[in-house]
Design a protein around this motif. Structure first.
Motif, short mmCIF file in Angstrom:
data_model
loop_
_atom_site.label_atom_id
_atom_site.label_comp_id
_atom_site.label_asym_id
_atom_site.label_seq_id
_atom_site.Cartn_x
_atom_site.Cartn_y
_atom_site.Cartn_z
N GLY A 7 0.81 -1.22 0.00
CA GLY A 7 0.00 0.00 0.00
C GLY A 7 0.83 1.26 0.00
N LYS A 8 1.97 1.25 -0.73
CA LYS A 8 2.86 2.42 -0.72
C LYS A 8 2.22 3.65 -1.35
N THR A 9 1.63 3.48 -2.54
CA THR A 9 1.05 4.64 -3.22
C THR A 9 -0.09 5.23 -2.42
N THR A 10 -0.96 4.37 -1.89
CA THR A 10 -2.05 4.85 -1.05
C THR A 10 -1.51 5.54 0.20
N THR A 11 -0.47 4.96 0.79
CA THR A 11 0.12 5.58 1.98
C THR A 11 0.71 6.94 1.65
N THR A 12 1.36 7.06 0.48
CA THR A 12 1.92 8.35 0.08
C THR A 12 0.81 9.39 -0.08
N GLY A 13 -0.30 8.98 -0.70
CA GLY A 13 -1.42 9.91 -0.85
C GLY A 13 -2.02 10.31 0.48
N LYS A 14 -2.16 9.35 1.39
CA LYS A 14 -2.70 9.67 2.72
C LYS A 14 -1.73 10.54 3.51
N LEU A 15 -0.43 10.29 3.33
CA LEU A 15 0.56 11.12 4.02
C LEU A 15 0.49 12.56 3.53
N ALA A 16 0.22 12.75 2.24
CA ALA A 16 0.04 14.12 1.72
C ALA A 16 -1.11 14.80 2.44
N ARG A 17 -2.18 14.05 2.71
CA ARG A 17 -3.31 14.62 3.44
C ARG A 17 -2.91 14.98 4.88
N VAL A 18 -2.10 14.12 5.51
CA VAL A 18 -1.62 14.40 6.86
C VAL A 18 -0.84 15.71 6.88
N LEU A 19 0.04 15.88 5.90
CA LEU A 19 0.89 17.08 5.87
C LEU A 19 0.06 18.32 5.57
N VAL A 20 -0.87 18.22 4.62
CA VAL A 20 -1.72 19.37 4.30
C VAL A 20 -2.58 19.75 5.51
N ALA A 21 -3.07 18.73 6.22
CA ALA A 21 -3.87 19.00 7.42
C ALA A 21 -3.06 19.73 8.47
N ASP A 22 -1.74 19.49 8.48
CA ASP A 22 -0.87 20.17 9.44
C ASP A 22 -0.31 21.48 8.90
N GLY A 23 -0.83 21.93 7.75
CA GLY A 23 -0.45 23.23 7.21
C GLY A 23 0.76 23.23 6.30
N ARG A 24 1.19 22.07 5.82
CA ARG A 24 2.34 22.00 4.91
C ARG A 24 1.87 22.06 3.46
N SER A 25 2.68 22.67 2.61
CA SER A 25 2.46 22.61 1.16
C SER A 25 3.30 21.47 0.60
N VAL A 26 2.75 20.76 -0.40
CA VAL A 26 3.34 19.49 -0.82
C VAL A 26 3.41 19.40 -2.34
#
Length: 420
Positions: free
Chosen positions: A232-251
């Motif tokens: 589930g690497k690709t899905t994890t990468t996409g979910k991680l992008a959501r984690v970072l955006v939720a914490d105010g990071r630009s990705v």
């Protein structure tokens, strides 16, 4: 002799005369010839198929345009109705451009594991609640302690950590004396938290690096996601992008899995949902080149973080593992990697440790992401993999939802295991 010759001649003449009469009679009675069958006519096409007409054909010069006296119709014949006027042209408005997908606002990461506790505890009751049930027995004999060891090993805690935990539990139970349910739960929680580890740095390094000097641009944090096929690497990468955006990071996302076009499409869809751009290359292209371009674009756009999704590879394939090392070296031309996250499927148990060892030899693993932890009773893999690599579990996946990736917190994880 002469008389004989004369007789022969007379006989021949008589025969000839008789034959002439027969032939003459036959000629007088002529028999009508038999009727001849008509020869088969070959089918004809085009003008050859028309029936001949008596009237001469009219040439093109004799035929005038429709509506004149020299038209195709004879004078006095009814005229054909006039052709309908062409319909007025209607201007067709150009198709409206497809509206971009609405950008979602991901859930904040703070407290995600608390919200997902029920999901985690349902699958982990073998470890937590099973241990509590065993420790609550009136007599803790050797057989009971063996059952406790079996429970821990079955949950993939590992042999050495299991022996350490059981020894500490035995000592503390003897000292404690009385064993009320509340006391046993507090004791087990304390020992499990100690086993999982509270002294490891589980934070993700996702802050951009300031400019190194005059004229130099700030450099984003670069995270590379690695692992075997099917974790589930690709899905994890996409979910991680959501984690970072939720914490105010630009990705910015880098689709370095060029072996599967579907992987790049999937990652791009994840990025579009949170407003993150995806850098991708041609199918079958050089993954190191895509990763390099992703970091380059991240620097140009001034984003906080670049996430690079790599192709899944079997840990036994030397060529693919060497290629992963190449991706890492090329990306580091921009600067050192901040995180290399190894995605492991929690359901694989001890086999995940073999994968982890091989990946750690090729790239410097800085953190573990455990996926499918909600569907496994082998939560002890958290302990085993950390002991094996000396690397902390930083994220855990607890479902198929977009926001089911949570930062790992030992205390909340253990609370989910043993329940309230």
């Amino acid at each position: 002799m002469d008389t004989l010759i004369l007789v022969v001649i007379i006989a021949v003449l008589a025969v000839g005369a008789a034959a002439g009469l027969v032939v003459t009679g036959r000629r007088r009675r002529q028999v009508p010839p038999p009727a001849r069958r008509p020869e088969p006519v070959e089918p004809r096409v085009g003008e050859d198929a028309e029936t001949p007409r008596d009237t001469p054909r009219r040439t093109i010069e004799d035929v005038g345009p429709p509506g004149t006296g020299t038209g195709l119709l004879e004078p006095g014949a009814p005229t054909a109705p006039p052709a309908p006027a062409p319909a007025p042209e209607v201007e067709v408005a150009p198709e409206e451009a497809a509206a971009p997908p609405a950008i979602e606002k991901p859930e904040p990461t703070a407290g995600r594991l608390v919200r997902l506790r029920a999901r985690l505890s349902r699958s982990q009751n073998t470890l937590g609640k099973g241990l509590l049930a065993l420790l609550s027995r009136e007599h803790l004999d050797e057989d009971t302690w063996e059952e406790i060891e079996d429970t821990l090993i079955t949950a993939d805690v590992g042999v050495a950590p299991t022996q350490e935990l059981v020894e500490r539990l035995r000592t503390r139970v003897k000292v404690l004396g009385t064993r009320t349910p509340e006391e046993l739960r507090a004791l087990l929680r304390e020992e499990l938290v100690e086993l999982v580890g509270t002294d490891m740095d589980r934070s993700l390094r996702t802050a951009a690096h300031p400019a190194a000097g005059d004229g130099a641009a700030a450099r984003p944090a670069v995270l590379m996601v690695v692992g075997v096929n099917g974790t589930g690497k690709t899905t994890t990468t996409g979910k991680l992008a959501r984690v970072l955006v939720a914490d105010g990071r630009s990705v910015v996302l880098g689709a370095a899995d060029t072996f599967r076009a579907a992987a790049a499409d999937q990652l791009q869809t994840w990025g579009e949902r949170v407003g993150a751009r995806t850098v991708r290359g041609p199918e079958g292209g050089d993954p190191a080149s895509v990763a390099f371009d992703a970091v380059k674009e991240g620097i140009a756009e001034g984003v906080d973080c670049v996430l690079i999704d790599t192709a899944g590879r079997l840990h036994t394939k030397t060529g693919l593992m060497d290629e992963l090392g190449k991706v890492k070296r090329v990306v580091e031309k921009h600067g050192p990697l901040d995180e290399v996250l190894l995605v492991l499927d929690a359901t694989t148990g001890q086999n995940g440790l073999v994968q982890a060892r091989v990946f750690a030899e090729v790239v410097n693993i800085t953190g573990i992401v455990l996926t499918k932890l909600d569907g496994s009773a082998k939560g002890g893999i958290v302990v085993a993999v950390q002991r094996e690599l000396g690397v902390p579990v930083k994220l855990i996946g607890l479902g198929e939802g977009a926001d089911d990736l949570a930062p790992f917190e030992p205390g909340q994880f253990v609370d989910a295991l043993i329940g309230d």
